[in-house]
Every structure is written in C-alpha cells, then in structure tokens.
Design an enzyme around this catalytic site. Structure first.
Site, PDB file in Angstrom:
ATOM      1  N   GLN A 495       0.806  -1.219   0.000  1.00 45.50           N
ATOM      2  CA  GLN A 495       0.000   0.000   0.000  1.00 45.50           C
ATOM      3  C   GLN A 495       0.834   1.263   0.000  1.00 45.50           C
ATOM      4  O   GLN A 495       0.319   2.357  -0.255  1.00 45.50           O
ATOM      5  CB  GLN A 495      -0.930   0.012   1.212  1.00 45.50           C
ATOM      6  N   CYS A 501      -5.160   0.384   3.507  1.00 43.70           N
ATOM      7  CA  CYS A 501      -5.254  -1.050   3.818  1.00 43.70           C
ATOM      8  C   CYS A 501      -6.672  -1.557   3.610  1.00 43.70           C
ATOM      9  O   CYS A 501      -6.890  -2.697   3.182  1.00 43.70           O
ATOM     10  CB  CYS A 501      -4.772  -1.310   5.237  1.00 43.70           C
ATOM     11  N   HIS A 640      -6.588  -1.668  11.393  1.00 45.36           N
ATOM     12  CA  HIS A 640      -5.884  -2.118  10.192  1.00 45.36           C
ATOM     13  C   HIS A 640      -6.674  -3.223   9.506  1.00 45.36           C
ATOM     14  O   HIS A 640      -7.109  -4.184  10.139  1.00 45.36           O
ATOM     15  CB  HIS A 640      -4.491  -2.615  10.570  1.00 45.36           C
ATOM     16  N   ASN A 660      -1.218  -9.524   4.359  1.00 44.35           N
ATOM     17  CA  ASN A 660      -1.093  -8.106   4.669  1.00 44.35           C
ATOM     18  C   ASN A 660      -0.834  -7.321   3.391  1.00 44.35           C
ATOM     19  O   ASN A 660      -0.716  -7.901   2.297  1.00 44.35           O
ATOM     20  CB  ASN A 660       0.041  -7.897   5.686  1.00 44.35           C
TER      21      ASN A 660
END
Length: 692
Positions: A495, A501, A640, A660
C-alpha cells in the site's frame, strides 16, 4: 493520510537541499542550481515497475515551493514565508465527483528545494548526449563491507546562461551476496523554465477546510525549545454571518526530537455558543461564605488544587509555586522549557495526586549477513550502534538530511532495543528491524487506515448458517486449510505511504472470490479505484476507510482491473470509474458470525477470503515469523484491514493465515500467522466476505 505526520517525506529518491555550489575538477565550471525553477518529471522504479509523475516549482525570492504528483491529483504547497504546508486532493462521494479539499499543517520553516543533493558527487570528466542535450556526468559510489554497493549518477546540462539543470538521476543498489540489483530508480527532469509566478505558488482562493460542518480558518504557531522539543498549536476559527470569530477546535502537540515521538497531544473542542449571558451565571452564590485562599497560607499541595493548567495566569502562578517549593533554579534559556514540561506533566497528571515530585519524568534480509552481523552488535556500545545504523540505512537504501540523521538514529535505537528485548522472551514469534524501524508512530499511522464500522449496513446479507449448523459443519472441516495452495490468492501487494489497507484487503477478498468462481483464474484488480472513488461509503482515500463501506462500494460500482484503471499511485486521485468498460461486481456481501472461530473457518472453506479489522501495534509492524500473539491488543481498537486466507495448527496451537499489504519483504513473505487464542487483536470481531 489521517493525521498529518510530524515529518513529511516527499520522495524516497530525492534528497531535499537548501542550495549549494560544487566545483568541478578543472575549476572552470561549477554546478549552480537555479534559484527560480519549474520542472516536470517522472520517477521510474525498475524493480516494482511503478511510474510516478511529478511537477515542481521553487522560488527563493518568494520563499515558497510546490510539488504536484500524478498530473496534479495531489498538490502540496510549502510557504516558507508563513510557515505553512498545504495539501490539496480530490474526493468522490455519491453526492460529489472529484471535489477538491485542502488540508494545512503549520510546521514548515522554509520552502523546500526539490533538486538533487550533489554534495557527495564528483565530476567524472565525461560528457554524453541524453535526450538531445550534451550533459556532464557526475557520480558517487558507496560500498559497504564488500557486500552492498550504492551507486548514484547525475546527468547535468549547462545552459548558455551558465545555469546547470538536472536531466536524469539514476540510483542503483547492488547486493553482491545475492548477485542482483536490489534497488533501481531513474528520475527524469524536463520542460525547465525560470518564469515562476506568485499565483503558481499560492493556494487558490476558495480552498477551505470544513470542521464539524463549519467552514473554518486555520491559525497556527510553532515554537521550538532548543533542539529538543517543538510545541505546535493550531486553532480553527469560524466566522459567523455577523462577522464574529468563534473558536471551534484547539490542537496542541509537543514533538520530542530526542525520542522521536509526539510526547503530548491535546484537542479542545468548543460548541453551543451563545452571547446571552446573565449576571447570575457570573455571580458566586453566597460568596460571603467563601474563605480567602491565602488567609492561613495553606500548604503547596492544597493551593495547587485551585489552579488549572489551561488558564495561563494560573499556570504561571503554579509553576512559580512549584519551583519555590522544590528549590528549582533555571537558566534564562531553560525556564520556558521546564515550564512546558511541568505543564505537560500537570495536565496529564503523570504524578499521582498532583504531587509533582522531583522524580516526575521529562517528556523528553534480504541478505543474510546483514541479520547475522547485527547479532554481534549491541545498542549500548556507541561504536556498534553507529555501525548497526549504517548497515541498516545501507541495507534499506535510506537517505537523510544532516539535521535528520540523529533523529532517525534515535528512533532506530529505540526499535532495536524493543526487538532485542522481545526476542529474548521466546514468546512464540519473533520481530525484526525492517523498513519501518526509523520512523515515528505518528509517521506510520498511514499503515493502519481502517476505521471501525459505525452501523449495521442494511444491504449486508446475514451469515447463512445458524450457530447449530456452524458447529455441525465444523466437524467436517479440514484441520489445515490454505487458499494459497488452491491458487486463489493474488501476490502480496504494498500500500506504500497511503492509509489504504481497507482497499487492499477488500480487493484481495474480491480477487480470491472471483478466482474460486472462474477456475482459479487470477485477476489483478485496482485498489486505486477504491481510493479515488469510494469516499461516499464511509471511506477517506489515503486517510482510511471501513471494511463494510468498501464492500458496499464494490456492490454498487464494482472494481476494474488495474490494467484498465491505471497503476496504483499511493495517493488520492481523480475518480475515473465512469470511464471503465467492465468493472467486476459482486452480488452481495455478508458478515461472518462475530467472535466465532468455527464460523470464520467455515466461511473460508465455503466462500473464500475474508476481510477483518485487527489492531496493528508497533510490535506487529516489526513482525518477522512465528505465531503472533500481542497481549497489548486486548484493550485496543481495530485500526488495520487485512485478509484471512486460511487457518492451521502448529504445536497444538491454532492460527489464522493473514495476507497483509505491507509488501513481500515484511513478515513471512508478506503474511502473518495470528494466534487464534482469545480472539487476539480482534480478528473475529468484524469479518466480511464478498459474494460473487
């Protein structure tokens, strides 16, 4: 980005300079950057295949500068004359399309010069033709222990007027151990002009900031105490139709350079204004019954109870009492610093019951040998700290200004100690120094850009299984399940310096769901389209968003491929969804039964990847490997967005496989294994999955 960071990094490849002259070897010529300039340019990252366009303006006379990214999608102005920086970017909601908003921060000491720093470069004596210009070649090489070579080459064109202009800047990092180029960027500069107008360096009229549904003016001050602390005050003022100024919000921050963090941060909000004041409201009832405070000279602690740090005259009186009571004596240049520390401790009641004793604190792998060598160093030994920091900056390709170097090293040292202390505890997972280890928590806020969902969306479908069905079906589920093995998961993405995110995890879930429905054919969908266009669904582009809001947007508008929409820019941009021919839509989305591990396993096996909101702490930012369990998550909020793609069991402990969006070099090739014990970090609180 949510909170404007305390330190703003404009380009990873441009070192900010304040003006300089460098003699060539023959002494007949010298590099002299223009004091007034306008350039267009582009930065090509040959490792990631990303292209970033920019346009810069600089005027020493006006003491202002400006940079536009991606053809003006994001504009940043730096006013050295007033000490302000402005950021203008577009938003798109269901009500407005590509409306520009403006934010301001008051911590700019001078305008910023964007041309490359040549202080370490030497003239090679070579000339060549580049883009139809005869250019001189300047270069530098820096080798670290025969393992890494960092090479910089600058191509400079001299005009007939004797002004040097940059044409191309090339930076390469060679890793001898791996036998490869680990970093390679090319920055091109073109369309130079020295005609800079004040209008080009001035934020257009009509750019306003809205706060609590009021259009407000921004007033600010920044006061530095020595070289250790910066006290920043921002006041937002609303002017009524009658021309009366009213305070809306007062923000005060203290930055501590020694420890590299925000040591104090308060926000005061003002509301329910009225100008109808009665005498009774300003009169003490039965004032004859009140006792005179100093009639019997009560003790220090008793008197302090009658003072408040937000009232300046009482703050001055209290500090004078404090210094007298404790026998404090300060130099003239120290007095204000000590009073500021006193105020901070008083306001936060850091010393219980306002004792304010003397003991109150001042608020003041990629290549294996890198990690191996670090094991032999210790942060308490200055020469080893210096060596370790040099290794770190070389390994990660870091470049700092002279006045920034010590701050970064202090932050690095703090994180290094945290890593060493954690890994000695053998808690089941390890952490490591990484690209984030020289940044403050304030700067890294962009990593965690997911907000808790504020309501139950009426368009969200219920989870199609009762609690009894979940338990019955769970008995038939495999012990270990990984969607990556099925080929339904796209590669890990990054990102960058954008709080997106929420867009990345949503896109990853949609990509996986589509892949499972079309025979595992992977699509590379556009996160940038969500950043640009989903503002009307509880999302704020690079300043964060919600998981259900992102799903609602995809349900309404779909996601185009990155090939059609354009590459990810890590910036807010103008929405172009209306120009897309075939965005991929979903039929709906559902929330998995919260706080039910079997429900999440069932959703993964039957429906595909699931987006979840977790609490990402500093310890998670430094995760390396193992089953992650963070005790500090227990009382923390989710911030997150990530994507759960499987689950498993290791040494009789269950865990979630989580994708992630911090790049493949973070964690276990971009993934983290989160322990399934006790709903760690809130994995089970708000899981959503798309229905295709």
């Amino acid at each position: 980005m949510a909170a404007i960071p305390a330190t703003l990094v404009l380009f990873l490849y441009i070192t900010l300079a304040s003006g300089y002259t460098l003699l060539r070897e023959d002494d007949d010529n010298e590099i002299v950057w223009p004091s007034e300039y306008h350039f267009k340019g582009e930065k090509l990252n040959l490792k990631s295949s990303l292209k970033e366009t920019f346009e810069v303006w600089y005027s020493a006379e006006l003491n202002r500068s400006r940079v536009d990214f991606q053809n003006g999608n994001v504009k940043k102005y730096y006013y050295g004359d007033t000490g302000h920086a402005f950021v203008i970017h577009p938003i798109t909601t269901e009500e407005v399309t590509n409306e520009e908003v403006c934010l301001v921060r008051p911590d700019v000491d001078e305008q910023i010069d964007f041309l490359p720093d040549v202080s370490e470069l030497t003239y090679t004596g070579q000339t060549m033709t580049l883009y139809d210009k005869v250019v001189d070649v300047w270069s530098s090489t820096e080798e670290y222990e025969e393992k890494v070579l960092r090479e910089t080459t600058l191509y400079v064109f001299k005009t007939d007027a004797g002004i040097d202009l940059p044409v191309q800047l090339v930076r390469k990092t060679y890793n001898y151990d791996l036998g490869e180029v680990s970093a390679h960027t090319i920055s091109n500069f073109f369309d130079y002009t020295d005609e800079i107008s004040e209008e080009e360096l001035t934020v257009e009229n009509g750019q306003t900031m809205t706060l609590y549904d009021k259009v407000v003016d921004v007033w600010s001050s920044a006061e530095e105490y020595g070289e250790k602390m910066l006290w920043e005050t921002t006041l937002y003022v609303f002017k009524t139709d009658a021309g009366i100024d009213l305070p809306v919000q007062l923000v005060r921050k203290m930055y501590n350079y020694d420890v590299g963090e925000v040591s104090s941060h308060t926000i005061s909000n003002f509301f329910d204004y009225t100008d109808e004041i009665s005498e009774e409201e300003l009169t003490v009832e039965n004032e004859d019954d009140c006792e005179y405070l100093f009639a019997d000279i009560p003790d220090y602690k008793t008197t302090m109870k009658y003072y408040h740090p937000d009232i300046p005259v009482e703050l001055d009186a209290a500090f004078e009492m404090y210094t007298t009571h404790h026998g404090k004596h300060y130099q003239d240049n120290e007095h204000q610093i000590r009073k500021t520390i006193f105020e901070k401790n008083w306001s936060a009641t850091l010393c219980s019951e306002l004792r304010l004793q003397d003991d109150c604190e001042d608020p003041f792998d990629d290549f294996p040998d890198y990690k191996t060598t670090m094991k032999f160093y210790h942060p308490d030994i200055p020469v080893e700290l210096d060596a370790a920091f040099e290794m770190y900056t070389t390994h990660h390709g870091k470049h700092y200004q002279d006045n920034e170097h010590q701050i970064r090293k202090t932050i690095f040292e703090k994180n290094w100690r945290m890593v060493e202390e954690h890994n000695r505890k053998n808690l089941g997972f390890r952490v490591e120094l990484n690209d984030f280890s020289d940044k403050t928590d304030e700067e890294l806020k962009y990593l965690a850009g997911t907000f808790p969902s504020s309501r139950q969306d009426p368009d969200m479908l219920p989870f199609p299984h009762t609690l009894q069905e979940i338990d019955e079906l769970a008995e038939e589920l495999p012990e270990n399940f990984d969607l990556r093995i099925e080929g339904a998961i796209t590669p890990v993405k990054n990102q960058g310096h954008c709080g997106s995110c929420w867009a990345f995890c949503t896109t990853a879930a949609v990509e996986g769901a589509i892949a499972r429905s079309n025979g595992d054919r992977l699509l590379d969908l556009s996160e940038q389209s969500l950043v640009d266009c989903a503002w009307g669904f509880d999302n704020l582009g690079c300043n964060g968003g919600t998981l259900d809001g992102a799903m609602k947007y995809v349900l309404t508008h779909g996601i185009p491929t990155e090939m059609e929409y354009g590459v990810y820019e890590a910036n807010d941009g103008y929405c172009a969804i209306q120009n897309m021919t075939n965005p991929y839509k979903i039929r709906g989305f559902s929330q998995v039964t919260p706080r039910n591990p079997n429900a999440l396993k069932l959703a993964l096996v039957k429906y595909g990847p699931v987006t979840v909101a977790v609490h990402a702490s500093s310890i998670m930012q430094h995760y390396s490997n193992g089953l992650f369990y963070d005790f500090s998550c227990e009382d923390s909020y989710a911030n997150h967005g990530v994507t759960v793609v499987g689950y498993g069991v290791r040494n009789e402990e269950e865990y979630w496989i989580v994708k992630n969006s911090w790049g493949e070099t973070w964690g276990e090739d971009g993934y983290i294994l989160i322990s399934a014990k006790n709903n760690n970090c809130g994995v089970l609180d708000s899981p959503f999955y798309p229905i295709v």
